[in-house]
Write an enzyme that holds these catalytic residues in place. Structure first.
Site, PDB file in Angstrom:
ATOM      1  N   ARG A 281     -61.326  12.989   9.864  1.00 15.79           N
ATOM      2  CA  ARG A 281     -60.133  13.851   9.812  1.00 15.79           C
ATOM      3  C   ARG A 281     -60.473  15.255  10.305  1.00 15.79           C
ATOM      4  NH1 ARG A 281     -59.299  12.475   3.821  1.00 15.79           N
ATOM      5  NH2 ARG A 281     -58.535  10.349   3.900  1.00 15.79           N
TER       6      ARG A 281
ATOM      7  N   LYS B 165     -61.700  -2.167  -7.161  1.00 14.43           N
ATOM      8  CA  LYS B 165     -63.024  -1.716  -7.618  1.00 14.43           C
ATOM      9  C   LYS B 165     -62.961  -1.686  -9.124  1.00 14.43           C
ATOM     10  CE  LYS B 165     -64.627   1.827  -4.431  1.00 14.43           C
ATOM     11  NZ  LYS B 165     -64.799   3.264  -4.338  1.00 14.43           N
TER      12      LYS B 165
ATOM     13  N   GLU C 159     -66.509   9.428 -10.569  1.00 18.03           N
ATOM     14  CA  GLU C 159     -65.070   9.431 -10.851  1.00 18.03           C
ATOM     15  C   GLU C 159     -64.710   8.363 -11.884  1.00 18.03           C
ATOM     16  OE1 GLU C 159     -62.844  10.437  -6.941  1.00 18.03           O
ATOM     17  OE2 GLU C 159     -64.880   9.943  -6.376  1.00 18.03           O
TER      18      GLU C 159
ATOM     19  N   HIS D 213     -58.939  14.432  -4.761  1.00 17.30           N
ATOM     20  CA  HIS D 213     -60.296  14.397  -5.322  1.00 17.30           C
ATOM     21  C   HIS D 213     -60.360  15.104  -6.676  1.00 17.30           C
ATOM     22  CE1 HIS D 213     -62.160  14.215  -0.995  1.00 17.30           C
ATOM     23  NE2 HIS D 213     -62.012  12.989  -1.480  1.00 17.30           N
TER      24      HIS D 213
ATOM     25  N   ASP E 127     -70.958   8.581  10.363  1.00 15.04           N
ATOM     26  CA  ASP E 127     -71.912   8.459   9.266  1.00 15.04           C
ATOM     27  C   ASP E 127     -72.870   9.653   9.369  1.00 15.04           C
ATOM     28  OD1 ASP E 127     -74.343   7.872   7.841  1.00 15.04           O
ATOM     29  OD2 ASP E 127     -73.610   5.814   7.673  1.00 15.04           O
ATOM     30  N   MET E 128     -72.859  10.493   8.332  1.00 13.83           N
ATOM     31  CA  MET E 128     -73.594  11.760   8.438  1.00 13.83           C
ATOM     32  C   MET E 128     -75.091  11.561   8.681  1.00 13.83           C
ATOM     33  SD  MET E 128     -73.137  14.856   8.779  1.00 13.83           S
ATOM     34  CE  MET E 128     -71.613  15.556   8.211  1.00 13.83           C
TER      35      MET E 128
ATOM     36  N   GLY F 133     -71.430  11.790  -1.418  1.00 15.99           N
ATOM     37  CA  GLY F 133     -72.503  11.271  -0.551  1.00 15.99           C
ATOM     38  C   GLY F 133     -73.301  12.326   0.197  1.00 15.99           C
TER      39      GLY F 133
ATOM     40  N   ASN G 166     -59.690   0.638  -9.837  1.00 20.12           N
ATOM     41  CA  ASN G 166     -59.214   1.446  -8.720  1.00 20.12           C
ATOM     42  C   ASN G 166     -58.728   0.449  -7.665  1.00 20.12           C
ATOM     43  OD1 ASN G 166     -58.894   3.076  -6.509  1.00 20.12           O
ATOM     44  ND2 ASN G 166     -60.942   3.970  -6.582  1.00 20.12           N
TER      45      ASN G 166
ATOM     46  N   GLU H  24     -74.603  15.366  -2.224  1.00 18.75           N
ATOM     47  CA  GLU H  24     -75.713  14.987  -3.111  1.00 18.75           C
ATOM     48  C   GLU H  24     -76.998  14.697  -2.345  1.00 18.75           C
ATOM     49  OE1 GLU H  24     -74.245  11.620  -5.417  1.00 18.75           O
ATOM     50  OE2 GLU H  24     -72.402  12.742  -5.819  1.00 18.75           O
ATOM     51  N   ASN H  25     -76.844  14.264  -1.081  1.00 18.22           N
ATOM     52  CA  ASN H  25     -78.012  13.704  -0.380  1.00 18.22           C
ATOM     53  C   ASN H  25     -78.479  14.437   0.856  1.00 18.22           C
ATOM     54  OD1 ASN H  25     -78.350  11.274  -2.032  1.00 18.22           O
ATOM     55  ND2 ASN H  25     -76.319  10.766  -1.254  1.00 18.22           N
TER      56      ASN H  25
HETATM   57  P1  ADP Z   1     -66.631   8.115  -0.020  1.00 14.89           P
HETATM   58  O1  ADP Z   1     -65.824   9.346   0.251  1.00 14.89           O
HETATM   59  O2  ADP Z   1     -66.205   6.933   0.806  1.00 14.89           O
HETATM   60  O3  ADP Z   1     -66.803   7.796  -1.500  1.00 14.89           O
HETATM   61  P2  ADP Z   1     -69.418   8.932  -0.120  1.00 14.89           P
HETATM   62  O4  ADP Z   1     -69.227   9.957  -1.171  1.00 14.89           O
HETATM   63  O5  ADP Z   1     -70.210   7.714  -0.460  1.00 14.89           O
HETATM   64  O6  ADP Z   1     -68.056   8.486   0.541  1.00 14.89           O
HETATM   65  O7  ADP Z   1     -70.116   9.654   1.137  1.00 14.89           O
HETATM   66  C1  ADP Z   1     -70.338   8.979   2.338  1.00 14.89           C
HETATM   67  C2  ADP Z   1     -71.062   9.912   3.297  1.00 14.89           C
HETATM   68  O8  ADP Z   1     -72.306  10.329   2.719  1.00 14.89           O
HETATM   69  C3  ADP Z   1     -71.396   9.250   4.640  1.00 14.89           C
HETATM   70  O9  ADP Z   1     -71.078  10.142   5.706  1.00 14.89           O
HETATM   71  C4  ADP Z   1     -72.912   9.090   4.552  1.00 14.89           C
HETATM   72  O10 ADP Z   1     -73.495   9.154   5.819  1.00 14.89           O
HETATM   73  C5  ADP Z   1     -73.286  10.307   3.732  1.00 14.89           C
HETATM   74  N1  ADP Z   1     -74.650  10.193   3.211  1.00 14.89           N
HETATM   75  C6  ADP Z   1     -75.129   9.316   2.306  1.00 14.89           C
HETATM   76  N2  ADP Z   1     -76.484   9.490   2.133  1.00 14.89           N
HETATM   77  C7  ADP Z   1     -76.841  10.525   2.960  1.00 14.89           C
HETATM   78  C8  ADP Z   1     -78.070  11.188   3.268  1.00 14.89           C
HETATM   79  N3  ADP Z   1     -79.203  10.835   2.690  1.00 14.89           N
HETATM   80  N4  ADP Z   1     -78.046  12.198   4.166  1.00 14.89           N
HETATM   81  C9  ADP Z   1     -76.899  12.548   4.773  1.00 14.89           C
HETATM   82  N5  ADP Z   1     -75.714  11.976   4.526  1.00 14.89           N
HETATM   83  C10 ADP Z   1     -75.676  10.972   3.644  1.00 14.89           C
END
Ligand code: ADP
Length: 403
Positions: free
Chosen positions: A244, A14, A387, A183, A285-286, A333, A7, A336-337
């Site tokens: 965005r 990457k 991906e 995506h 950053d979430m 991100g 990528n 999933e989290n």
């Molecule tokens: P990208 O689009 O760059 O691939 P990711 O899929 O890695 O990004 O997602 C990044 C986002 O996921 C960031 O906003 C990060 O804060 C958020 N994130 C990762 N872990 C957590 C978590 N445990 N709780 C909330 N948000 C999370």
């Protein structure tokens, strides 16, 4: 069969090398800051793999030098995971924009390269580095087939009612202005995994897939095919994202230009880089936004409300578009989290048959999982996206279909 997935960004490569007999990544890596004084190459073998972890901080002049160094590491005695580059059967490339030319992944030949070039106006920041990656990989692996996997291809099944903007029709047929969606590799991967997780075939389920990373998008997937998606001509449309804005009144740019004297470049920067969650509360950053909201920061709390409300509206829209929904699928991100965001998106949707199990939602795991109640008519799944694995699978599929 080993497949190298690459990528290529404007100053980065990457990579992942997959053993496709076991569908496992042997090594993952990133060469970044190419062309700068101190480029960084991080090479990480899979857990239990035979190579060793390595970080290099030497100047890498360009993509050609970057990929050559990556290949040296892949076959290195200490850090490598294969003996010789001939063990790489094919190279799979992520290509961002295939326009209307590609509904599926394809073997790369001169005609494909021409078509990707023709689509540069639609993705001026992404297609040129993707092409560079293809060019250098073809030189380094002259005998290995190269496959392009497009971010837009999965959404080429959208019907005209979903992809046309209500603007003069010539803009579509002369200038190719329409909704494309992005995506796609992720939406396709999680759709496939979700169907398998439910013990069904992709063509037997209707899904709403929700990809929440730094960029964010949703798709309505009917019987394995994308029928609507939230990103448009560019990735700016749709959900609220890290920086965005997502959907706005289309008249906002005129207002900003007329009343605040902003230039087109200013407005572009404002909507792409300074808006979204960052625009609302100063952080993108979430995890930070959630922590600040918990600690009483009102702006952060409001940003979360705006973020989740937009997703909820799209869930309603795609529910109506699909008629029957078998599962919501959260990924990337945040999807999933973040139990908090998932909970906010699903809150109050019980009448639609969407019932979250609060306990399961809180459990942390890297596995595919169901976080809905046993009675929930619509399942709520968390499916970690991959991906690169999808690109490797597509590359293998295309290779096998040739023999
Ligand atoms: P990208 O689009 O760059 O691939 P990711 O899929 O890695 O990004 O997602 C990044 C986002 O996921 C960031 O906003 C990060 O804060 C958020 N994130 C990762 N872990 C957590 C978590 N445990 N709780 C909330 N948000 C999370």
């Amino acid at each position: 069969m080993n497949i190298l997935v690459i990528n290529t960004g404007s100053s980065s490569i990457k990579y992942q090398l997959f053993n496709m007999d076991s569908e496992t990544a042997l090594v993952t890596g990133l060469a970044e800051k190419l062309g700068e004084e101190s480029s960084i190459l991080t090479h990480t073998p899979a857990e239990g793999g035979k190579g060793k972890f390595k970080v290099e901080k030497d100047r890498i002049a360009d993509h050609a030098q970057g990929l050559s160094r990556i290949v040296e590491l892949l076959i290195d005695r200490e850090y490598g995971v294969i003996q010789d580059k001939s063990e790489i059967a094919a190279v799979g490339h992520r290509v961002v924009h295939g326009g209307e030319d590609f509904q599926s992944s394809t073997i790369i030949d001169e005609a494909v390269i021409r078509a990707v070039k023709d689509n540069i106006p639609l993705a001026p920041l992404h297609n040129p580095p993707n092409l560079k990656g293809i060019e250098v990989a073809r030189k380094i692996f002259p005998d290995a087939p190269q496959v392009a996997v497009f971010d837009t291809a999965f959404h080429q099944t959208l019907p005209p009612k979903a992809y046309l903007y209500a603007v003069p029709h010539g803009l579509y047929w002369k200038n190719r202005i329409r909704r494309y969606g992005f995506h796609g590799t992720s939406h396709a991967y999680v759709s496939h995994e979700a169907a398998e997780f439910m013990g069904k075939k992709p063509e037997d389920v209707n899904l709403i897939t929700i990809h929440l990373g730094n960029g964010a998008s949703m798709a309505a997937v009917r019987e394995g095919r994308s029928v609507d998606t939230s990103m448009g001509l560019t990735p700016l449309e749709g959900l609220v994202m890290g920086t965005r804005s997502g959907d706005i009144d289309p008249a906002l740019p005129f207002f900003l230009a007329k009343n605040l004297n902003m230039s087109l470049d200013d407005i572009d920067r404002l909507l792409n880089k300074e808006s979204g969650v960052k625009g609302l509360c100063g952080m993108n950053d979430m995890r930070e936004v959630e922590d600040s909201a918990m600690a009483g920061d009102k702006k952060a709390g409001t940003a979360l409300d705006v973020y989740a409300y937009r997703i909820k509206k799209y869930i309603g829209a795609y529910y109506a578009a699909l008629g029957r929904v078998d599962a919501l699928v959260f990924t990337a991100g945040i999807g999933e989290n973040s139990p908090l965001i998932r909970g906010m998106c699903c809150e109050g949707l019980e009448e639609l048959g969407i019932e979250l199990d609060k306990g399961k939602n809180e459990e942390r795991s890297k596995a595919n999982r169901d976080i809905s109640t046993a009675d929930s008519r619509v399942k709520i799944l968390v499916i970690p996206t991959n991906e690169e694995k999808r690109i490797a699978r597509e590359t293998k599929r295309i290779l096998m279909s040739r023999t």
